[in-house]
Every structure is written in structure tokens, then in C-alpha cells.
Design a protein around this motif. Structure first.
Motif, short mmCIF file in Angstrom:
data_model
loop_
_atom_site.label_atom_id
_atom_site.label_comp_id
_atom_site.label_asym_id
_atom_site.label_seq_id
_atom_site.Cartn_x
_atom_site.Cartn_y
_atom_site.Cartn_z
N ASP A 70 -12.29 33.24 80.39
CA ASP A 70 -13.75 33.25 80.53
C ASP A 70 -14.34 33.58 79.16
OD1 ASP A 70 -16.42 33.72 81.00
OD2 ASP A 70 -16.12 35.08 82.68
N PRO A 71 -15.05 32.66 78.54
CA PRO A 71 -15.59 32.91 77.20
C PRO A 71 -16.60 34.04 77.15
CG PRO A 71 -16.47 30.88 78.10
CD PRO A 71 -15.39 31.32 79.04
N ASP A 72 -17.08 34.48 78.31
CA ASP A 72 -18.06 35.57 78.34
C ASP A 72 -17.41 36.92 78.67
OD1 ASP A 72 -20.47 34.09 77.77
OD2 ASP A 72 -20.22 33.18 79.75
N ARG A 73 -16.11 36.91 78.96
CA ARG A 73 -15.44 38.17 79.30
C ARG A 73 -14.93 38.85 78.04
NH1 ARG A 73 -11.75 36.53 82.93
NH2 ARG A 73 -9.90 36.66 81.64
N PRO A 74 -15.30 40.11 77.79
CA PRO A 74 -14.81 40.81 76.60
C PRO A 74 -13.30 40.97 76.62
CG PRO A 74 -16.71 41.94 77.53
CD PRO A 74 -16.28 40.91 78.55
N LEU A 75 -12.67 40.77 75.48
CA LEU A 75 -11.23 40.89 75.31
C LEU A 75 -10.94 41.67 74.05
CD1 LEU A 75 -10.28 37.12 75.77
CD2 LEU A 75 -10.01 38.89 77.52
N ASN A 76 -9.70 42.14 73.93
CA ASN A 76 -9.24 42.70 72.67
C ASN A 76 -8.83 41.57 71.74
OD1 ASN A 76 -9.58 45.40 73.27
ND2 ASN A 76 -7.48 45.71 73.94
N TRP A 77 -9.26 41.67 70.46
CA TRP A 77 -8.94 40.67 69.45
C TRP A 77 -8.31 41.35 68.25
CZ3 TRP A 77 -10.47 35.45 70.26
CH2 TRP A 77 -11.29 35.23 71.38
N VAL A 78 -7.35 40.68 67.61
CA VAL A 78 -6.75 41.20 66.38
C VAL A 78 -6.97 40.17 65.27
CG1 VAL A 78 -5.04 42.55 67.63
CG2 VAL A 78 -4.46 40.24 66.88
N TRP A 79 -6.89 40.65 64.05
CA TRP A 79 -7.11 39.77 62.92
C TRP A 79 -5.81 39.09 62.50
CZ3 TRP A 79 -11.59 38.02 61.29
CH2 TRP A 79 -12.75 38.76 61.55
N GLY A 80 -5.86 37.77 62.38
CA GLY A 80 -4.78 36.99 61.80
C GLY A 80 -5.29 36.28 60.57
N TYR A 81 -4.47 35.41 60.03
CA TYR A 81 -4.89 34.67 58.84
C TYR A 81 -4.58 33.19 59.02
CZ TYR A 81 -5.83 33.56 53.95
OH TYR A 81 -6.37 33.05 52.80
N SER A 82 -5.62 32.36 58.85
CA SER A 82 -5.47 30.91 58.94
C SER A 82 -5.01 30.38 57.59
CB SER A 82 -6.80 30.26 59.33
OG SER A 82 -6.77 28.87 59.06
N MET A 83 -3.78 29.84 57.54
CA MET A 83 -3.24 29.32 56.29
C MET A 83 -3.93 28.03 55.89
SD MET A 83 -1.15 31.76 55.67
CE MET A 83 -0.36 31.17 54.18
N MET A 84 -4.45 27.27 56.84
CA MET A 84 -5.14 26.02 56.50
C MET A 84 -6.56 26.29 56.03
SD MET A 84 -5.47 22.45 58.67
CE MET A 84 -6.55 23.07 59.98
#
Length: 632
Positions: free
Chosen positions: A332-346
Motif C-alpha cells: 500500500d503506497p500510503d502505508r508507512p514502512l521502515n526504509w533504509v538507505w541504499g546506493y543506486s550504482m546507475m
């Protein structure tokens, strides 16, 4: 003026230790913290004739506030416990020791007497048969530790605990690794966009034809000493498989949710033990964020300008989510979730990734997906870990692409490789276990060599078929890895099928019975399942040579150049490579790094036939192979 040592607690242990110490220090007896602790006190001893876990938590907090070192001593059931010596501002506290000993040591959760005592009284007393000699032995160990500390000598119980058998008086020192996530002594940084940035550094190889920057073979004993202990270790057991055609070893990673055995497979037991430990450390880092504290909790809709949409990595279909006993909720795009930082190599920028995609997710709570070790890898540099994480994603994607579409991928002639070790491996598997090896080239558009190996039983005894995949910049190494993987399951699967033949035969007609990772292996141990692999095994075209399929090898002197070549391939295909640094402090001190790799658009491995996870992936075949995959 003599040193002052404070003792908090009453009972035989506190009395005996006090008498021993009074010969060379001033002993201050305290009832608690209500009246404070004299400024002259150098060390606090918390001593009790019972195990008081709640009290130790309170003392831990108070000692850290005051800034004094303290040492725990207690009696529990039939043991005396001494340590750890807790130093203010440093990792390795009593709660770390409790976590390790409760997880790795004897299973106190199964001991009804201990659990009932904790529930009713908050303490666990010693057995009534404990002798005075046991208390004296425990007291002497405590007094010796105090003497060492006050005289500037090495203290044994820094990051370690003595356990004393109160009957036999046998004493053993058990070291433990501090818990980086400990709420008392852990010092994890906050996860941040800035800390997620990656700038690739040079990683010179051991030699041009190697794909590692250093060998860890000489560190087996060091790693065993640091991580393996039956009472307090990250791993509490090492076992050797003497029946497998190759040298297999296993280490047990104990966890609150259950034991996690990890395997090492090679041609020497020492190297297999090393590999199993490294696999276990990778698993340990991937369970949840240990190297940083998650700071972002929000909905995708609010974060969409800097976050990965989970649909890009594959979700379940609406029909799967709608099933009455499906364990997950739709994203659900409106449900809060835990997010962590990654790195996009592209994109060359930090990107937010759902925590349940970046670490193991069990499917509980608000989970919309179950994620495992897919794309996790360990290395001696961040660059090395990234390269091997990418190859694991490639291996599984290639295998699943061929399986789901039933592609007639080219069969390989293993003897065309010119590699003597590969040939001997195949001949050994035939001679020792009676299995023929079939190799297929499952390489996809990324051009990273991917091998599908099938070991087929020539006899009527034991499991019938085993499948495995391998991916590596060197196709011969990929083939060897796949063969070792197939052989690693022969003994277990053959014994399990013999014990529960009817149960596993039932999976042939009811694929929903395939619910665990091992079920995928056991299903294809049935001879009747072979026809499901006819698109590979029943072909009559001549096998292709390694040179025809893969061309000549090109070697770089620096592993980072290999990695950059791989990243450029994905960039050309418009496929991003996202790196989540999972490195925990528990491994960083040994120069190890752990990452999770996500490549949106590539097929993720799933276990349990009902858990096939392909919705939203454009590369997935439109008509899927209806049978459970045979990947272990």
C-alpha cells in the motif's frame, strides 16, 4: 590507602567474596543506589546467590550513568557465573552476555523449572545440593578478577564469562562478541543518506586470475576462536559431513527464532569450515540492521522522489494476496514502512529501500513480501562484496528464467573446459555416489556466465535428481560451484526421502505441499519428477564447448575493474544495481564487509510454490512452468 571495592548484594557469594577481598582492599557493602556510591569506589561487584536478570538490567543502566566499571557474579541452578567485567563507554556488557548465552547455550526456554521461577519470583535460585566448595570456587574467580583489574593486569572476563560447575568445580571461560544492537552498550550510527554514498576504491587482486583480494584460509583458527563457542558464540557448533562425496562442513547460527545451519562445500574440511563460518556471518548481518539504526518510517507516496518502488523488485499477484490464508498484505503506497538507505550504482545517488527488502523479512506484521538471502554476499572489501552479491542475483535470475520459460539452454561438454579439477570432481561424483553430471549454459543478456548443473542418479538407491546454479565471471568456477551445491544435498535428501517417502511423493500431485526450501530439493528426489526436466535432459543436440559458449577469458589486475565492467553491462541494459551495506561491527574488525544487492527487474528467488514472486517484472515469462522449481 587501599582501593575501595563496593559489593551490592547479600548471601553466601557476597559474604565469601567480601572476606577474600578484605585482605588487600577496602570493601564497601551497599544495599543499592539510593544513597549513592562513594567517590572512592573503583569497582562495583553485583553478587547474588540467585540469577536476577531484571536487577542486572537496572545495574547496567545505573553503572553507565555513573561511569563505573562493574562485575557480575551469581549462582544459577547448578552453575556459578562470573562476568563480564563491564567497562563504562565500551561495548560488551552484561546484557550482551545474557543475549549470547541465552541464544547459544543450554536452552533455558525449555527448562520449565527455570521459566516458572522467573515468572513467579523474577529470580532463579541455585540447586539445593550446591556445596560450599562450589561457592568458594566461584568466589575465588571473582576475587582474582578484581585483583587483576586493580593491579593493571589483563582481566579475563572482558567480553567473556566464567561458568563454574557447582558440583564438579570445573571452570571454563567463554568469550562472547558484543552485540552491536545492544540498547545499553551498542553504538550504532543513525542510517543516513550521506553514509550510504559509495565511491568505489581500488582492490588489487591476489593475482590476475583470482577473484578475491586476499585469502582467508590462514584465518580459520582466529575466526573460530572469535565466533565459535558452545555457550556464548555467534556460532555454537561445527559439524563435518564425512558421507558427502566432497568435504562438507556446517556451522550452527543460533537465533531466537530457531537455529540456522550454514554450509561450506569445498575439497578440504578446513576450507569448508571457513566457508561455512563466512556464510554464517553473512546470514547474521542480513537478519536485521546491525550496523546502523533505521531512521525513516513513512509511506512510499511521501518518499517517491527518492525511494525504490517495491513493485520493481517483484511482488505477488492480486490473486495470491487475496487468498484467505496468504500470510502477507498487498503493498500500500500510503502505508508507512521502515526504509533504509541504499546506493543506486546507475543513478549514482543514495536511494531509500524498504527495510523488508534490504534485510530478511519473515512475513509477519505489515509485511508485503518475504525476502531472504538473495543478493547477500560477504567480501574482504566493499567492492568484493558487491561483485559477489551481483553474481548471486545473476545466478538465481538465470536459473529461474530458464526454469519458468523451459528454455532449451545449451548443454555443455564439461571436459572441454580443460580444467583438471573440474573433470576430477565429475569423476569423483560418479565413482563415489553414482551420479552423472550434466551442465547447461543458462547465461542471460548480462553475459555473466551462469551454469545450471543437474546430478542424476544412475542407481535405484537414494534421491534421483539434484539441481543447482552457479554464476561467476569465470564459467569454470561457476560450474564447480554448481556441482558442489548439487552434491551437498545427496546424503540429507536420500535419508529424508527414505524416512518420509509417502509425504514427499504427495508433492508430485499437490505442489502446494512444497512450502520449505528443502521441499524443492526433496520433490526432485522422486524419479517421477524427472520428466519435468525433459526440456534439458531429453535433447539430442551435441554438447557445446566452453570456448564456443563463453569465449576466451579476460583478466584484470584489480577486482574493482571487474566490478566496473559488470556494472557497465547492467547500465547498458538499463538495469540498476542497488547496494545496501549490511556490514555489522561484529565483522568489521576482521576486515569483512557484507552487502545486499537488489537489481530491479531481475527474478527473485522464492521458496514455497505458493510464494512465486513475479508480479510487475517485465522479464518474467508470460506462460510459466506450472511445477515448483528444483533450486535448493
Amino acid at each position: 590507602m587501599s582501593e575501595v571495592v563496593a559489593i551490592i548484594g547479600n548471601g553466601k557469594l557476597a559474604q565469601t567474596v567480601g572476606e577474600l577481598l578484605s585482605e588487600y582492599v577496602t570493601v564497601a557493602r551497599l544495599n543499592g543506589f539510593d544513597n549513592g556510591i562513594p567517590e572512592s569506589v573503583r569497582l562495583v561487584l553485583a553478587l547474588s546467590d540467585e540469577w536476577r536478570p531484571r536487577e542486572y538490567e537496572q545495574i547496567e543502566s545505573e553503572m553507565r550513568r555513573i561511569g563505573l566499571p562493574w562485575l557480575r557474579g551469581c549462582l544459577i541452578h547448578d552453575e556459578g557465573v562470573v562476568g563480564p567485567l563491564v567497562q563504562p563507554g565500551k561495548p560488551g556488557c552484561s546484557q550482551c552476555a545474557e543475549l549470547r548465552s541465552n541464544t547459544a547455550g543450554r536452552d533455558r526456554e525449555q527448562n520449565l523449572e527455570i521459566q516458572m521461577s522467573l515468572l513467579l519470583h523474577g529470580t532463579v535460585p541455585p540447586m539445593s545440593s550446591v556445596s560450599w566448595f562450589g561457592i568458594e570456587q566461584t568466589s575465588c574467580l571473582i576475587a582474582a578478577e578484581v585483583w587483576r583489574m586493580l593491579h593493571g593486569k589483563p582481566v579475563q572476563t572482558v567480553h567473556a564469562v566464567y561458568f563454574v560447575n557447582l558440583r564438579s568445580l570445573e571452570s571454563a571461560l567463554h568469550p562472547f562478541v558484543p552485540d552491536s544492537a545492544c540498547p545499553y552498550c551498542g553504538n550504532r550510527p543513525l542510517d543516513s543518506e550521506e553514509n550510504a554514498k559509495i565511491v568505489l576504491q581500488p582492490s588489487p587482486k591476489l593475482d590476475a586470475e583470482a577473484y578475491r583480494i586476499r585469502s582467508l584460509d590462514g584465518k580459520v583458527d582466529k575466526l573460530k576462536k572469535e565466533y565459535v563457542n558452545e555457550r556464548t558464540g555467534l556460532f555454537n557448533r561445527i559439524s563435518i559431513d564425512l558421507q558427502s562425496p566432497y568435504a562438507n562442513a556446517f556451522v550452527n547460527l543460533p537465533a531466537p527464532g530457531g537455529d540456522e545451519p550454514t554450509a561450506g562445500r569445498s575439497h578440504s574440511y578446513a576450507h569448508s569450515v571457513l566457508t561455512a563460518m563466512l556464510e554464517g556471518l553473512e546470514r547474521y548481518c542480513g537478519i536485521y540492521p546491525r550496523g546502523k539504526i533505521t531512521t525513516v518510517h513513512d509511506s512510499y507516496r511521501r518518499l517517491s522522489d527518492r525511494a525504490l518502488h517495491p513493485g520493481e523488485t517483484g511482488l505477488y499477484s492480486a490473486e495470491q494476496y487475496a487468498h484467505e490464508d496468504f500470510p502477507l498484505r498487498p503493498f500500500d503506497p500510503d502505508r508507512p514502512l521502515n526504509w533504509v538507505w541504499g546506493y543506486s550504482m546507475m543513478q549514482e545517488r543514495p536511494i531509500l529501500v524498504p527495510e523488508q527488502l534490504a534485510y530478511y523479512s519473515s512475513g509477519t506484521g505489515d509485511a508485503f513480501v518475504i525476502e531472504g538471502s538473495n543478493g547477500c554476499a560477504l567480501g574482504s572489501s566493499l567492492e568484493e562484496a558487491i561483485l559477489y552479491g551481483v553474481m548471486e542475483v545473476v545466478e538465481r535470475d538465470a536459473f529461474l528464467m530458464a526454469w519458468y520459460a523451459r528454455h532449451a539452454i545449451p548443454k555443455l561438454d564439461p571436459y572441454s573446459s580443460g580444467d583438471a579439477e573440474l573433470q576430477l570432481m565429475i569423476e569423483r561424483l560418479q565413482a563415489v555416489s553414482g551420479y552423472d553430471v550434466h551442465l547447461f549454459n543458462a547465461t542471460t543478456e548480462n553475459r555473466i556466465p551462469s551454469i545450471w548443473a543437474i546430478a542424476k542418479n544412475r542407481t535405484t538407491k537414494g534421491a534421483h535428481l539434484f539441481c543447482a546454479g552457479g554464476a561467476h565471471l569465470d564459467p569454470v568456477r561457476a560450474a564447480k560451484s554448481a556441482i558442489l551445491e548439487t552434491a551437498g544435498n545427496i546424503v540429507y535428501a536420500s535419508e529424508e526421502l527414505a524416512r518420509n517417502e509417502e509425504t514427499h511423493r504427495a508433492m508430485l500431485t499437490d505442489p502446494d505441499l512444497v512450502t520449505r526450501m528443502e521441499d524443492h530439493v526433496l520433490l526432485y528426489g522422486n524419479p517421477e519428477a524427472e520428466e519435468r526436466l525433459s526440456f534439458l535432459l531429453d535433447r539430442n543436440d551435441p554438447p557445446r564447448s566452453f570456448t564456443e559458449e563463453f569465449g576466451s577469458k579476460v583478466f584484470n589486475a584489480d577486482l574493482t575493474d571487474d566490478l566496473k565492467d559488470v556494472l557497465n553491462r547492467f547500465r547498458t541494459l538499463q538495469l540498476d544495481v542497488i547496494v545496501i551495506d549490511q556490514t555489522a561491527p561484529e565483522i568489521r574488525g576482521n576486515g569483512l564487509y557484507c552487502v545486499k544487492i537488489l537489481i530491479p527487474g531481475m527474478l527473485p528467488m522464492s521458496f514455497g510454490h505458493r510464494m512465486v514472486r513475479l508480479s510487475g517484472l517485465k522479464r518474467a515469462p508470460t506462460e510459466l512452468n506450472p511445477f515448483p522449481h528444483p533450486f535448493p
